[in-house]
Enzyme design. Structure first.
Site, PDB file in Angstrom:
ATOM      1  CB  SER A 139     -40.798 -61.800  27.935  1.00 45.20           C
ATOM      2  OG  SER A 139     -41.793 -61.742  26.922  1.00 45.20           O
ATOM      3  CE1 TYR A 152     -41.323 -56.691  28.913  1.00 46.53           C
ATOM      4  CE2 TYR A 152     -41.607 -58.095  27.007  1.00 46.53           C
ATOM      5  CZ  TYR A 152     -41.756 -57.876  28.360  1.00 46.53           C
ATOM      6  OH  TYR A 152     -42.331 -58.839  29.152  1.00 46.53           O
ATOM      7  CB  ILE A 185     -49.180 -64.326  31.956  1.00 46.43           C
ATOM      8  CG1 ILE A 185     -48.031 -65.257  31.518  1.00 46.43           C
ATOM      9  CG2 ILE A 185     -49.760 -64.754  33.310  1.00 46.43           C
ATOM     10  CD1 ILE A 185     -48.382 -66.703  31.331  1.00 46.43           C
TER      11      ILE A 185
END
Ligand SMILES: NC(=O)c1ccc[n+]([C@@H]2O[C@H](COP(=O)([O-])OP(=O)(O)OC[C@H]3O[C@@H](n4cnc5c(N)ncnc54)[C@H](O)[C@@H]3O)[C@@H](O)[C@H]2O)c1
Length: 254
Positions: A139, A152, A185
């Site tokens: 990411s 994350y 996205i």
């Protein structure tokens, strides 16, 4: 006409929706056998049922025994594994000071440990045959961060380091390991607490209107899948340990 992955045995985690679903569809469209893995039984079965040759494994990627069974049975049935795509991941949106240790552990278990485990299971089989491709979905949060995604971001940074490490270690066996790095996205993951982040006023004004994302829009899952296809295909030969950023230019702007 032969597909670019004709007859290849490909495994895709998180194939039930979003980017994983798009990868599974694109691979299948290029002639691949798709082994889809997802903990969401309904969505996974629906995706796999629509593909010409696919097997649905409704398991959790953190269940090590289930993953071991999945890989062994795939090799027994199809003779080997050509491509692994590590894609399934989760994110909490919590300030770092409020993040619990359980949230940190869960994020790392799904987003990093399970990538490591699946890569290990695949690599053991690929080494025997002297070829293979492993593609890890990271990411842009691993490169440039927003608030609220500490665990994350850390897990995705780990994915990039793991990609380079595996790239070096598995190169002698002709196993290429690369990462794809999506930006913003449009998938179910972009719906946070019921709000589609790509439809907010902030997004429209700043990311699209003022072109914080130079291409002025969110990406679509198939636009990531096309890059993953390249990394899985014979067009990608002299490249390992790399990351391909698919973010409409987001991370090249101030
Ligand atoms: N959507 C984005 O904007 C974006 C941006 C950057 C990176 N990514 C990355 O792309 C990948 C796919 O994201 P997405 O947007 O398609 O997400 P998504 O939430 O829409 O889909 C993820 C899929 O993974 C499955 N999954 C989650 N945890 C699992 C587990 N423990 N075991 C098995 N399956 C599990 C879910 O059931 C779901 O089907 C992820 O690695 C994500 O971090 C997404």
């Amino acid at each position: 006409m032969m597909g670019r992955l004709q007859g290849r045995v490909t495994m895709v985690t998180g194939a039930g929706q979003g980017i994983g679903e798009a990868i599974a569809r694109r691979f299948a469209g290029e002639g691949a056998v798709v082994i889809g893995i997802d903990r969401n039984v309904e969505t996974l079965k629906a995706v796999c049922a629509a593909l010409p040759e696919a097997v649905a494994w409704p398991i959790d990627v953190t269940d090590h025994q289930a993953m071991e069974r999945c890989f062994s049975q795939t090799v027994e049935r199809f003779g080997g594994i050509d491509v692994l795509v590590n894609n399934a991941a989760i994110s909490y949106y919590v300030p770092v000071v409020d993040t619990t240790l359980a949230q940190w552990h869960e994020t790392l278990a799904v987003n990093l440990e399970a990538y490591f485990l699946a890569a290990q299971l695949a690599a053991r089989r690929m080494i025997e045959r002297g070829c293979g491709r492993i593609i890890n979905v990271a990411s842009t949060q691993a490169i440039a961060c927003e608030p609220l995604v500490g665990a994350y971001a850390a897990s995705k940074g780990g994915v990039l380091a793991l990609t380079r490490s595996l790239g070096v270690e598995l190169a002698p066996y002709n196993i290429l390991v690369n990462a794809v790095v999506p930006g913003c996205i449009h998938t179910p993951m972009s719906v946070i607490n019921g709000i589609d982040e790509t439809q907010t006023e902030l997004f429209k004004e700043w990311y699209a209107g003022r072109r914080k994302i130079p291409l002025g829009r969110p990406g679509e899952p198939h636009e990531v899948a096309g890059v993953v296809l390249f990394l899985a295909s014979d067009d990608c030969q002299y490249m390992t340990g790399q990351m391909l950023v698919v973010d409409g230019g987001l991370t090249i702007t101030f």
